[in-house]
Design an enzyme around this catalytic site. Structure first.
Site, mmCIF file in Angstrom:
data_model
loop_
_atom_site.group_PDB
_atom_site.id
_atom_site.type_symbol
_atom_site.label_atom_id
_atom_site.label_comp_id
_atom_site.label_asym_id
_atom_site.label_seq_id
_atom_site.Cartn_x
_atom_site.Cartn_y
_atom_site.Cartn_z
ATOM 1 N N ASP A 126 0.517 -1.439 0.430
ATOM 2 C CA ASP A 126 -0.061 -0.179 0.065
ATOM 3 C C ASP A 126 1.009 1.603 0.185
ATOM 4 O O ASP A 126 2.166 1.150 -0.057
ATOM 5 C CB ASP A 126 -1.089 0.084 0.780
ATOM 6 C CG ASP A 126 -2.155 0.462 0.979
ATOM 7 O OD1 ASP A 126 -2.317 1.511 -0.012
ATOM 8 O OD2 ASP A 126 -3.396 0.900 1.566
HETATM 9 C C1 BGC Z 1 -5.390 3.005 0.130
HETATM 10 C C2 BGC Z 1 -4.828 2.433 -1.295
HETATM 11 C C3 BGC Z 1 -5.238 2.795 -2.474
HETATM 12 C C4 BGC Z 1 -3.600 3.719 -2.577
HETATM 13 C C5 BGC Z 1 -3.152 3.987 -3.902
HETATM 14 C C6 BGC Z 1 -4.061 3.986 0.022
HETATM 15 O O1 BGC Z 1 -3.926 4.627 0.643
HETATM 16 O O2 BGC Z 1 -4.678 2.518 1.175
HETATM 17 O O3 BGC Z 1 -6.925 1.290 -0.972
HETATM 18 O O4 BGC Z 1 -5.704 1.844 -3.111
HETATM 19 O O5 BGC Z 1 -3.410 4.658 -1.277
HETATM 20 O O6 BGC Z 1 -3.852 5.660 -3.465
#
Ligand code: BGC
Length: 743
Positions: free
Chosen positions: A279
């Site tokens: 993530d």
């Molecule tokens: C979130 C993810 C997301 C990623 C990209 C993160 O902060 O937890 O779910 O896909 O950002 O935007």
């Protein structure tokens, strides 16, 4: 000129791959790669669209792409931009194309209801369809990969991200995970209307302590395996191309560095062939967790555990080479991660045509596509949950007549447009023009001779009551007042945990003031999670839960209020009576001192100041008609563990005055287990349409697989013994049968 060079370079690559299968192609390419180029494939950089975390300073991004230091990018929007960056990537020594990822969570150009709301439809075919439309639209804009579906089980509505998932139940979560993966990936990677799906967040993110985002998770491995991992397994079985790490630690080990879930479960036991992306920054965040000493240590722990791609932390870029030369990371780990990523690039067809997703014509065609909007309207209607429709002055208010003379439409959401998107929507500049407000939705269907009054009444979240008088006045002039209240669209979603789930600001005071006029009130609740609204539940005769419905919100709401569509939504998550009751979920354990009912307080497992039951139960939702479910029949009193089948049938009668749909739900209880078993678990559901007066027999087929669970040694077993089966139209189903699972 540059295009020509690139085309030739590319044809050479394709020709050289002629006759090879995917694995051979990937192995061949890998054999030509330097360590730097391999590590480059493991890096994902942000583009110029919004960020959900800290952006690591880059230096010259384009230069790094040209040198092959970037394997993927996220948040690059539009064919012109993806084409430009792809051209740069193809100038790298081995001409390896980039993959473009984006959070396409509930629609792209067309916004569908927020995922939790959409699940309230319990309509798997439509859920699959909306994911497919989202994929078609996103792919037309140059996107190869969505960071969806979120398949985290969530029993805590304080957690803002409940809005992104399928709610509290594992069985429903598995079904929805499959449907969404199938929808996004369509006929398979390589089709221009398919994008790679990404099951996230692996794992147990929804169990963050206190419902606070990014928080720790501490749970037994049995609970993890039984409740939280199955939707990921379902996604893997459905062919999901990628998974994303979660931010939390699980029992002290951050998910990003968690070898048990990544290598042992996902890659070995489940045989997952795709790749795992971290993530946002989660590799580097292992330093803050106190699990890694520095970036070097974080990269070591992440790659060793099995995280393949680094989203935005740069730990792989900055430290993997050193780790290999220090002998800490075997090159085999790097090779494995690179191969997984290259394989997906191959399957997407990017090696044969890196520009296949860069097509201006398709982009244009998928801009404000009318057919897609019609589907959004339909799914919107089906996502709405009718919580209450009790008689007022002798008759239920809904469905509302289009000839109602005067309607007062009151509240801070009535004229909102973009807010109807909910969180995690992709905002385009023309959104405020194309989203149907709730006011316009009602206005467009109301008879020409009727009057629709409007008063905002108050803001979403402050103490200003200066608009009350106007709202009261409008209500007094009307035959019925519709109030549209709730939490702001940006009060749920990532980093949007709330400790107070009531209507913010003075909205409840506004509601009370309007109710005090004595006019019938219909309450619409806009929210990304279960809210707590006890006064309304106890005093307002008609309550409709609308979540956030997207581009067509106003039309969907009008369709339901006026009865063009008879509501059929069912809650995918229990609604608590107070924050202190959280987590409240239907498939709890009985305890040694279960309360007999909500009034039982004598040394039992209960609160002295609150009932145990939720305010609204999982699976609950009303219709304008009524359904009678009866005549439960089991094909046998026994189900053989080896290859047995048990048919459970009920007769469902539409006993009311409207045609309509009902979600018939089947729950099972394992009465005695080698570990304590839940009081009931959903094991099947069917959504059926019945004309008024019509009866249909609904058949469920149970097999021993439906009854398996994890014992204390983490074995997934069947256990002989007695079971109860319940069928009804919510998790409170009372119609009951009994059978025995035999050796
Ligand atoms: C979130 C993810 C997301 C990623 C990209 C993160 O902060 O937890 O779910 O896909 O950002 O935007």
């Amino acid at each position: 000129m540059k295009r020509n060079f690139l085309t030739i370079a590319f044809s050479l690559l394709v020709v050289s791959s002629f006759g090879q299968n995917a694995q051979e192609f990937v192995n061949d390419l890998l054999s030509k790669m330097t360590l730097d180029e391999k590590i480059g494939q493991l890096n994902q950089y942000n583009g110029d669209w919004e960020a959900t975390g800290k952006i690591t300073p880059e230096g010259d991004k384009e230069k790094q792409i040209k040198e092959g230091h970037v394997g993927s990018m996220l948040n690059v929007m539009g064919v012109d931009k993806t084409r430009k960056l792809e051209e740069i990537a193809l100038q790298s020594r081995l001409h390896i194309p980039l993959i473009f990822g984006k959070d396409v969570i509930h629609g792209f150009r067309t916004t569908f209801p927020i995922p939790l709301g959409e699940v309230a439809s319990w309509d798997l075919a439509l859920i699959e369809k909306s994911a497919h439309i989202a994929a078609t639209e996103a792919a037309a804009y140059g996107i190869h990969w969505t960071f969806a579906p979120m398949v985290d089980i969530a029993r805590d509505p304080r957690w803002g991200r409940v809005m992104e998932g399928a709610g509290e139940d594992t069985y429903l979560g598995c079904m929805v995970a499959k449907a969404r993966v199938k929808g996004f990936q369509g006929e398979g990677l390589g089709h221009v209307d398919a994008v790679m799906a990404c099951a996230k967040h692996f794992a147990a993110y929804g169990a963050a302590v206190g419902g606070r985002d990014y928080n720790s998770v501490d749970m037994s491995l049995r609970q993890l395996n039984e409740t939280y991992l199955p939707p990921f397994k379902a996604a893997v079985d459905a062919g999901v191309a990628t998974l994303m790490n979660s931010f939390n630690d699980i029992n002290g080990i951050p998910a990003t560095g968690n070898r048990y879930i990544l290598r042992e479960k996902l890659k070995t036991e489940w045989g997952f062939k795709g790749f795992v992306v971290s993530d946002w920054g989660s590799i580097g965040e292992m330093i803050s967790h106190g699990y890694a000493k520095d970036g070097y240590d974080a990269a070591l722990k992440a790659i060793t555990a099995g995280s393949d791609m680094d989203m935005e932390s740069r730990c792989y870029r900055d430290y993997l080479k050193q780790l290999v030369s220090d002998g800490k990371v075997p090159i085999a780990f790097i090779d494995e991660a690179v191969k997984r990523i290259l394989l997906k690039k191959y399957e997407l067809g990017l090696f044969s045509d890196p520009y296949r997703f860069c097509n201006e014509g398709r982009e244009k065609q998928q801009t404000n596509n009318q057919e897609n909007r019609m589907l959004a309207r339909e799914i919107g209607e089906k996502s709405i949950v009718l919580l209450k429709n009790e008689p007022f002055n002798g008759k239920p208010q809904l469905p509302l007549s289009k000839q109602t003379k005067t309607i007062a439409f009151i509240g801070p959401f009535v004229k909102a447009t973009v807010a109807n998107h909910g969180f995690w929507a992709i905002a385009f500049p023309d959104d405020s023009l194309r989203i149907i407000s709730q006011f316009d939705g009602i206005k467009n269907q109301l008879d020409k001779n009727s009057t629709l009054l409007y008063a905002k009444g108050c803001n979403i979240n402050d103490n200003d009551q200066s608009g009350f008088a106007e709202a009261i006045d409008a209500a007094k002039q009307s035959d019925v007042a519709i109030l549209s209240l709730g939490e702001g669209y940006d009060m749920s979603g990532e980093a949007k945990s709330r400790s107070n789930l009531q209507f913010p600001g003075v909205q409840e005071a506004l509601l009370k003031a309007v109710c005090a006029t004595g006019k019938p009130v219909i309450l619409l609740i806009n929210a990304g999670r279960p809210l707590i609204f006890n006064w309304a539940s106890d005093n307002v005769p008609t309550i409709v839960y609308t979540w956030w419905l997207g581009t067509e919100a106003g039309n969907s709401i009008a369709d339901v209020l006026f009865g063009n569509y008879n509501p059929s939504g069912k809650l995918p998550i229990s609604f608590p009576r107070s924050e202190g009751q959280i987590p409240v979920y239907y498939n709890y354990y009985n305890t040694g001192r279960p309360a007999k009912n909500d009034d039982d307080k004598f040394y039992v497992s209960a609160y002295i100041d609150l009932q145990n039951s939720p305010k609204y139960a999982f699976g609950y939702g009303l219709s304008y008609t009524s359904f009678h479910i009866g005549n439960l029949q089991l094909s046998s009193g026994k189900l053989a563990m080896k290859g047995g089948k048990l048919n459970v049938t009920v007769d469902v009668k539409n006993s009311g005055n409207y045609d309509g749909e009902e979600v018939v739900q089947l729950y099972v209880r394992d009465l005695v287990g080698c570990v304590v078993r839940p009081v009931r678990e959903l094991k099947g559901f069917q959504k059926i349409f019945l004309k008024k007066g019509e009866t249909q027999t609904v058949n469920f087929c149970l097999t021993p697989d439906d009854l398996k669970f994890y014992d204390n040694d983490l074995q997934y077993i069947n256990e002989a013994g007695d079971y109860e089966v319940f069928v009804g139209n919510s998790s409170l189903a009372e119609l009951k049968g009994h059978f025995e699972l035999t050796e």
